[in-house]
Write a protein that holds these residues in place. Structure first.
Motif, mmCIF file in Angstrom:
data_model
loop_
_atom_site.group_PDB
_atom_site.id
_atom_site.type_symbol
_atom_site.label_atom_id
_atom_site.label_comp_id
_atom_site.label_asym_id
_atom_site.label_seq_id
_atom_site.Cartn_x
_atom_site.Cartn_y
_atom_site.Cartn_z
ATOM 1 N N TYR A 187 -55.516 91.686 -33.412
ATOM 2 C CA TYR A 187 -55.492 91.118 -34.757
ATOM 3 C C TYR A 187 -56.445 91.839 -35.719
ATOM 4 O O TYR A 187 -57.336 92.585 -35.297
ATOM 5 C CB TYR A 187 -55.910 89.652 -34.718
ATOM 6 C CG TYR A 187 -54.996 88.721 -33.975
ATOM 7 C CD1 TYR A 187 -53.606 88.855 -34.028
ATOM 8 C CD2 TYR A 187 -55.525 87.666 -33.226
ATOM 9 C CE1 TYR A 187 -52.774 87.968 -33.362
ATOM 10 C CE2 TYR A 187 -54.712 86.779 -32.549
ATOM 11 C CZ TYR A 187 -53.332 86.941 -32.609
ATOM 12 O OH TYR A 187 -52.519 86.060 -31.944
ATOM 13 N N SER A 188 -56.278 91.521 -36.966
ATOM 14 C CA SER A 188 -57.283 91.871 -37.968
ATOM 15 C C SER A 188 -58.463 90.917 -37.823
ATOM 16 O O SER A 188 -58.426 89.968 -37.032
ATOM 17 C CB SER A 188 -56.695 91.734 -39.375
ATOM 18 O OG SER A 188 -56.528 90.352 -39.699
ATOM 19 N N ASP A 206 -54.574 96.706 -45.019
ATOM 20 C CA ASP A 206 -53.693 97.794 -45.458
ATOM 21 C C ASP A 206 -52.939 98.386 -44.261
ATOM 22 O O ASP A 206 -53.313 99.426 -43.727
ATOM 23 C CB ASP A 206 -54.524 98.874 -46.159
ATOM 24 C CG ASP A 206 -53.652 100.001 -46.725
ATOM 25 O OD1 ASP A 206 -52.418 99.837 -46.781
ATOM 26 O OD2 ASP A 206 -54.230 101.037 -47.095
ATOM 27 N N PHE A 207 -51.854 97.714 -43.859
ATOM 28 C CA PHE A 207 -51.102 98.186 -42.700
ATOM 29 C C PHE A 207 -50.441 99.526 -42.980
ATOM 30 O O PHE A 207 -50.469 100.439 -42.138
ATOM 31 C CB PHE A 207 -50.047 97.143 -42.301
ATOM 32 C CG PHE A 207 -49.262 97.524 -41.082
ATOM 33 C CD1 PHE A 207 -49.812 97.388 -39.816
ATOM 34 C CD2 PHE A 207 -47.969 98.019 -41.193
ATOM 35 C CE1 PHE A 207 -49.097 97.745 -38.682
ATOM 36 C CE2 PHE A 207 -47.239 98.378 -40.068
ATOM 37 C CZ PHE A 207 -47.806 98.232 -38.802
ATOM 38 N N VAL A 236 -60.137 106.491 -38.878
ATOM 39 C CA VAL A 236 -58.986 105.920 -39.589
ATOM 40 C C VAL A 236 -59.253 104.465 -39.976
ATOM 41 O O VAL A 236 -60.027 103.751 -39.325
ATOM 42 C CB VAL A 236 -57.696 105.999 -38.748
ATOM 43 C CG1 VAL A 236 -57.133 107.402 -38.735
ATOM 44 C CG2 VAL A 236 -57.919 105.479 -37.346
ATOM 45 N N LYS A 237 -58.562 104.029 -41.025
ATOM 46 C CA LYS A 237 -58.729 102.660 -41.510
ATOM 47 C C LYS A 237 -58.308 101.631 -40.462
ATOM 48 O O LYS A 237 -58.745 100.477 -40.511
ATOM 49 C CB LYS A 237 -57.928 102.466 -42.794
ATOM 50 C CG LYS A 237 -58.447 103.273 -43.978
ATOM 51 C CD LYS A 237 -57.580 103.079 -45.217
ATOM 52 C CE LYS A 237 -57.756 101.692 -45.808
ATOM 53 N NZ LYS A 237 -57.004 101.538 -47.080
ATOM 54 N N ALA A 238 -57.446 102.046 -39.534
ATOM 55 C CA ALA A 238 -56.997 101.127 -38.482
ATOM 56 C C ALA A 238 -58.149 100.572 -37.657
ATOM 57 O O ALA A 238 -58.011 99.513 -37.039
ATOM 58 C CB ALA A 238 -56.007 101.843 -37.562
ATOM 59 N N ILE A 265 -51.975 92.583 -37.638
ATOM 60 C CA ILE A 265 -52.320 93.491 -38.734
ATOM 61 C C ILE A 265 -51.131 93.750 -39.663
ATOM 62 O O ILE A 265 -51.327 94.040 -40.846
ATOM 63 C CB ILE A 265 -52.886 94.829 -38.201
ATOM 64 C CG1 ILE A 265 -51.907 95.525 -37.243
ATOM 65 C CG2 ILE A 265 -54.230 94.596 -37.517
ATOM 66 C CD1 ILE A 265 -52.362 96.893 -36.773
ATOM 67 N N ASN A 266 -49.913 93.605 -39.165
ATOM 68 C CA ASN A 266 -48.758 93.809 -40.038
ATOM 69 C C ASN A 266 -48.379 92.545 -40.800
ATOM 70 O O ASN A 266 -47.452 92.557 -41.615
ATOM 71 C CB ASN A 266 -47.552 94.308 -39.239
ATOM 72 C CG ASN A 266 -47.099 93.334 -38.170
ATOM 73 O OD1 ASN A 266 -47.844 92.431 -37.788
ATOM 74 N ND2 ASN A 266 -45.881 93.524 -37.689
ATOM 75 N N GLU A 267 -49.116 91.442 -40.555
ATOM 76 C CA GLU A 267 -48.894 90.198 -41.303
ATOM 77 C C GLU A 267 -50.019 89.899 -42.282
ATOM 78 O O GLU A 267 -49.834 89.112 -43.214
ATOM 79 C CB GLU A 267 -48.760 89.012 -40.342
ATOM 80 C CG GLU A 267 -47.481 88.964 -39.535
ATOM 81 C CD GLU A 267 -47.398 87.690 -38.699
ATOM 82 O OE1 GLU A 267 -48.002 86.666 -39.085
ATOM 83 O OE2 GLU A 267 -46.732 87.720 -37.658
#
Length: 638
Positions: A370-371, A384-385, A409-411, A377-379
């Motif tokens: 999760y974030s 910023d997915f 990376v931002k991920a 993270i895509n929800e």
């Protein structure tokens, strides 16, 4: 002394027990040998330990189907030296499974696995001969019978998870049995699961509630372990793979008997929920609770964020006898920490031979977490997915998770605590390794061949740029050699039991049952996250997702994949959910590990495309066995 059960058991297997080559190990050993094995209490106890032996040998994750075929970790296939590691299980996802010589063949004990039918035969031998030792007390006899029944149930269940309908070996056949008598038939899924549950009910009634002498008996069965395994069995047969699966509707044995349930039965979820609740209530009675980290004397004050990370890691790596969350763990210590540890120091580079560092987590797995808002993270509306592969430099507020001033990376930013506890990545902070000042912690440097953790040769290489940090004790030291702090990988722990219960409640009652959310939220709270309803309402692009059975099912499944990742559990879950094909539909990718510059390193590179079709949900029976025993039928689509 702590590993007495394991070592005695293995010696009994290797030196006292002969094998049988007839189709399945269903006939007893040489009668003279068995009489000797039960001539007194000590010999009989050794035989009991031999019944445990294959359970403990199966703790090697390289031979565990749930570990090697889950897609959570991949293993390189082009090394010039594998340093004794058997990669056969990992190669299944590369398309190396076959009916001629199945990998991890538990049916026969070939190609990296162990013969669990032989283990069942040992349990039957003990049950048939337990009255012979005249110096065995009634209390001991009662317990040993219960242990043999428990182990017999476990071995049948392990085979059922792999092969589906299997022959039940309730009794050993006479040693002079004819060929036709030994040519057994497969039992149906319902027959197999009902028999396993009956054995566990009988065992639970007579097993001790707790292990009193942890120095010599840790790893032996208890009432709680039996109840928890029963919950596992019932969760498995309630799930889509075995509960009215249309893909198996036409599968029959050689007599025309249906081997799989023909229709979905919702009541199986009720039975599973009841079993989970019974195990939870017994856990509470035994004061089992979710683990939280307590500072040892040599470590000072820590930030709340780091304490969360250590609580998550400690739920796996804390000593078994001091971990309040463990219900059941492998008696053999986890011996693969070196495969999960990156090089963090100059001395580690000079001593690279100490650790392979080859357990590689694909990009798709890190994206399951999760974030920091506790949603996918895509929800997450705030995350910023689309731009997750863009570069970003860590700031002071990130310093306990990512090295301040480091570009990555931002991920890797704004993720939940379990992400930072479970996965090591380029720029990620590594607390421990003999440095316990959180402001001076090591960090992973993985870009290019000059980086400490970067590729050095074709023996010790991580092919994705992600390491399963969860599988390393934070006090293990990789510097001038490797000094691991041992731990025992759990088989069942309380967090997993909570999530089973939530899953069963949702499947039977739907999302209106508040208890399901209560148990999910308990696991999330330990991970430093808000509850499901709060998180989805505030941050998700699908705020009503928890309000439907399908939505809550998806949440529970992702919660299990995060909470139990790398623990050799999710491979079974993905199968029983019939989600494995979907999860393995994308290529396994990692970063461009030979590139030194961030803009070049952070380009996804495909390692291989996993091979997993409908047939792969169950293991094939070796073709030779079908020739030897025409009463057997092959598994679907093989």
């Amino acid at each position: 002394m702590k590993k007495k059960v394991l070592f005695i058991g293995l010696s009994c297997i290797l030196f006292s027990v002969s094998s049988c080559s007839k189709f399945l190990d269903v006939t007893p050993d040489n009668v003279g040998t068995i009489d000797h094995a039960f001539r007194n209490r000590n010999e009989a106890e050794n035989y009991l330990f031999s019944c445990y032996a294959y359970l403990q040998r199966s703790s090697d994750v390289g031979t565990d189907p749930a570990f090697t075929t889950s897609g959570e970790i991949i293993y390189p296939n082009n090394l010039i030296d594998y340093v004794g590691f058997d990669r056969g299980g990992f190669n299944i996802l590369r398309g190396f499974q076959s009916v001629a010589s199945p990998a991890l063949n538990t049916w026969n004990g070939l190609n990296g696995s162990y013969n669990f039918y032989r283990s069942i035969r040992l349990c039957n031998n003990l049950l048939d001969n337990i009255d012979k030792p005249i110096d065995l007390t009634a209390t001991e006899k009662k317990r040993w019978i219960a242990e043999a029944k428990f182990l017999k149930a476990y071995y049948h269940f392990y085979l059922m998870r792999m092969y589906g309908p299997i022959p039940l070996i309730e009794k050993n056949l006479p040693i002079n049995s004819s060929t036709e008598e030994v040519r057994v038939f497969r039992n149906s899924i319902d027959e197999v699961s009902n028999y396993i549950v009956s054995l566990l009910d009988e065992a639970a009634a007579d097993l001790p509630e707790q292990i009193q002498n942890t120095n010599s008996e840790l790893g032996r069965a208890t009432k709680l372990i039996a109840l928890s395994l029963k919950a596992d069995v019932l969760m498995t047969v309630a799930s889509p793979l075995f509960n009215g699966n249309p893909d198996y509707a036409q599968i029959k044995d050689s007599k025309g008997k249906d081997l799989f349930p023909q229709a979905y039965d919702a009541e199986k979820w009720k039975a599973a929920a009841d079993a989970c609740l019974q195990a939870i209530q017994e856990s509470e009675k035994q004061q089992i609770k979710l683990y939280t980290y307590v500072n040892p004397p040599n470590i000072g004050a820590l930030s709340d964020s780091l304490r969360n990370v250590l609580s998550i890691q400690g739920a796996i790596t804390e000593r078994w006898d001091q971990n309040p969350e463990f219900i059941w763990a492998n008696a053999q210590a986890f011996n693969n920490q070196g495969y999960a540890t990156p090089r963090l120091t100059v001395k580690a580079v000079n001593n690279a031979w100490s650790n392979p560092s080859t357990f590689s987590v694909p990009i798709t797995m890190q994206e399951v977490f999760y974030s920091d808002k506790g949603v996918p993270i895509n929800e997450d509306r705030t995350w910023d997915f689309a731009g997750r592969y863009k570069l970003k430099t860590a700031e002071a507020k990130d310093k306990y998770f990512i090295r301040e001033g480091y570009e990555t990376v931002k991920a890797h930013f704004n993720r939940e605590p379990r992400f930072y506890a479970d996965i090591a990545f380029d720029g990620g902070v590594w607390f421990g390794n003999d440095i316990y000042d959180q402001d001076k912690a090591y960090f992973v440097q993985a870009r290019g061949t000059a980086a400490f953790a970067g590729p050095k040769d074709m023996i010790r290489i991580n092919i994705t740029g992600y390491w399963p940090k969860k599988l390393v004790h934070y006090q293990s030291v990789y510097d001038d050699g490797f000094k691991p702090v041992q731990f025992h990988l759990p088989i069942i722990r309380l967090a997993g039991l909570y999530l089973w219960y939530a899953e069963a409640l949702n499947e039977y009652y739907g999302p209106s049952n508040a208890e399901a959310l209560r148990y999910i939220d308990a696991v999330r709270k330990r991970a430093g996250l808000a509850g499901v309803k709060e998180s989805w309402t505030k941050y998700s692009r699908v705020p009503n997702k928890p309000d439907t059975k399908e939505g809550l099912r998806s949440i529970i499944q992702q919660e299990r994949r995060i909470e139990l990742c790398f623990e050799a559990r999710i491979g079974w879950d993905l199968r029983r959910w019939k989600q494995m094909q979907s999860v393995l539909s994308e290529p396994f990718q990692g970063w461009s590990i030979y590139q030194a510059q961030a803009e070049n390193y952070y380009r996804p590179v495909t390692q291989f495309v996993p091979v997993f079709g409908l047939k792969d949900y169950l293991w094939p029976i070796r073709s030779y066995d079908l020739i030897q025993n025409p009463n057997l039928v092959q598994n679907p689509y093989w």
